[in-house]
Write an enzyme that holds these catalytic residues in place. Sequence first.
Site, PDB file in Angstrom:
ATOM      1  N   ARG A   1     -28.008 -11.568   5.809  1.00  7.32           N
ATOM      2  CA  ARG A   1     -29.317 -11.306   6.452  1.00  7.32           C
ATOM      3  C   ARG A   1     -29.681 -11.513   7.992  1.00  7.32           C
ATOM      4  O   ARG A   1     -29.018 -12.367   8.622  1.00  7.32           O
ATOM      5  CB  ARG A   1     -30.315 -13.145   6.400  1.00  7.32           C
ATOM      6  CG  ARG A   1     -30.968 -13.318   7.059  1.00  7.32           C
ATOM      7  CD  ARG A   1     -31.936 -14.605   6.259  1.00  7.32           C
ATOM      8  NE  ARG A   1     -30.234 -15.745   6.783  1.00  7.32           N
ATOM      9  CZ  ARG A   1     -30.973 -16.797   8.131  1.00  7.32           C
ATOM     10  NH1 ARG A   1     -31.210 -16.130   8.742  1.00  7.32           N
ATOM     11  NH2 ARG A   1     -29.744 -17.922   7.947  1.00  7.32           N
TER      12      ARG A   1
ATOM     13  N   HIS B   1     -33.468 -17.249   9.527  1.00  5.59           N
ATOM     14  CA  HIS B   1     -34.190 -17.497   8.090  1.00  5.59           C
ATOM     15  C   HIS B   1     -35.206 -17.384   7.638  1.00  5.59           C
ATOM     16  O   HIS B   1     -36.725 -17.080   6.994  1.00  5.59           O
ATOM     17  CB  HIS B   1     -33.650 -19.164   8.028  1.00  5.59           C
ATOM     18  CG  HIS B   1     -33.752 -19.761   6.431  1.00  5.59           C
ATOM     19  ND1 HIS B   1     -33.271 -19.565   5.622  1.00  5.59           N
ATOM     20  CD2 HIS B   1     -35.164 -20.759   7.062  1.00  5.59           C
ATOM     21  CE1 HIS B   1     -33.977 -20.506   4.886  1.00  5.59           C
ATOM     22  NE2 HIS B   1     -34.627 -21.226   5.311  1.00  5.59           N
TER      23      HIS B   1
ATOM     24  N   TYR C   1     -26.159 -20.930  15.619  1.00  5.38           N
ATOM     25  CA  TYR C   1     -25.267 -21.166  14.514  1.00  5.38           C
ATOM     26  C   TYR C   1     -24.486 -19.755  14.141  1.00  5.38           C
ATOM     27  O   TYR C   1     -23.539 -19.995  12.874  1.00  5.38           O
ATOM     28  CB  TYR C   1     -25.945 -21.847  13.224  1.00  5.38           C
ATOM     29  CG  TYR C   1     -27.185 -20.855  12.678  1.00  5.38           C
ATOM     30  CD1 TYR C   1     -26.576 -19.844  11.696  1.00  5.38           C
ATOM     31  CD2 TYR C   1     -28.169 -21.175  12.778  1.00  5.38           C
ATOM     32  CE1 TYR C   1     -27.113 -19.802  11.132  1.00  5.38           C
ATOM     33  CE2 TYR C   1     -29.376 -20.899  12.232  1.00  5.38           C
ATOM     34  CZ  TYR C   1     -29.149 -19.759  11.181  1.00  5.38           C
ATOM     35  OH  TYR C   1     -29.876 -19.125  10.518  1.00  5.38           O
TER      36      TYR C   1
END
Length: 380
Positions: free
Chosen positions: A266, A270, A279
């Site tokens: 990705r 998100h 992260y």
Amino acid sequence: MSLNVEHHSVRTLPSEKPIRLLDNAGHAVHGAATGGFELPELETLLELYRRMVVARRFDVQVTALTKQGRLATYPSAYGQEACEIGAISAIEAQDWFFPTYRDSIALLTRGIDPGDILQSFRGDWHNGYDQHAHRCASQATPLATQALHAVGLAHAARLRQDPIVTMTYLGDGATSEGDAHEAFNFAAVWQTPTVFLVQNNQFAISVPLSRQTHAATLADKAVGYGMPGFHVDGNDVAAMYAVTRAAVERARSGGGPTLIEGLTYRIESHTNSDDPTRYRSAREVEHWKRRDPIERLEKYLVSEGALSESLRAEITDAAESVAAHTRDVMTTEAELDPLELFDHVYARPRAALLEQRARLEAELAEAATHAGGEHAGAAR
């Protein structure tokens, strides 16, 4: 999923090499790495390329509209085009598709209008398209719940001797849900004509794959359920299409379900409310940008003399047309009727629901009368 952002830990990819038909440089792969699958014909690859280009332009446009406040939220599939398009292109018009919230470009490829796809993200309707007409269920926000629906519909179709196949997409995080286990198990026990595609983009929001499972690959889980499992390079649309097409044909002929894991990434956050820098590192993202699925196929098509500049321009124009239409429908204010809240709740509305509708209708009428009186007074 928990937002565990302690540090950027060193992560390792699954040890098994995924099935691929085109390498990162766009060269055809031969030998054991292909898993016995063959490269699709150039005509098929050209169509997959066209669909991916259009899908990415749509995705980029919607992301921009979200940043402008035209949509409440949008989960981008940028970088996952090979997974999405390769798989959805392998089913037929009569087959059913059960998507997740991230699968808007698969719905676009299925022929659904951008305005209908985006109604839920805009907050107009929970679902904006005719599910039966397109053979597509609503996009599911709860993780893995749609997988059970895919299995149930497939089982019912078998009982009716209806030769359809159901396909459902899941994320890597969804495989940790009980609904996924139940769907896999029932599909295998009942031998339903279902294809499960796990898009392993390596993060369940901020939770990396290493904290989701200790299995070498998610495809390995298929063994425990008694169905075939394939670990595929999810950025190789040729491999994704070939493997999924074989699984669809197997399901339709009575061979039962298949679990396919597409290893991808990705690129975007998100959703627009997520901060991925907390992260994962920029270096990791850049590494995956160099494995771009569209560029990979484009290099192969050019090397084969199948993608001319004129054809590339035609595809770009088609993509821009979709983007323009998306802008138009998303910049037009929706005409909403609050009474629609009561539509499509029950086939035969219950007395309590009709009473509630009547109350709201009366309140709206009173508010309109009051507003009209205020306007008249202001005019005087």
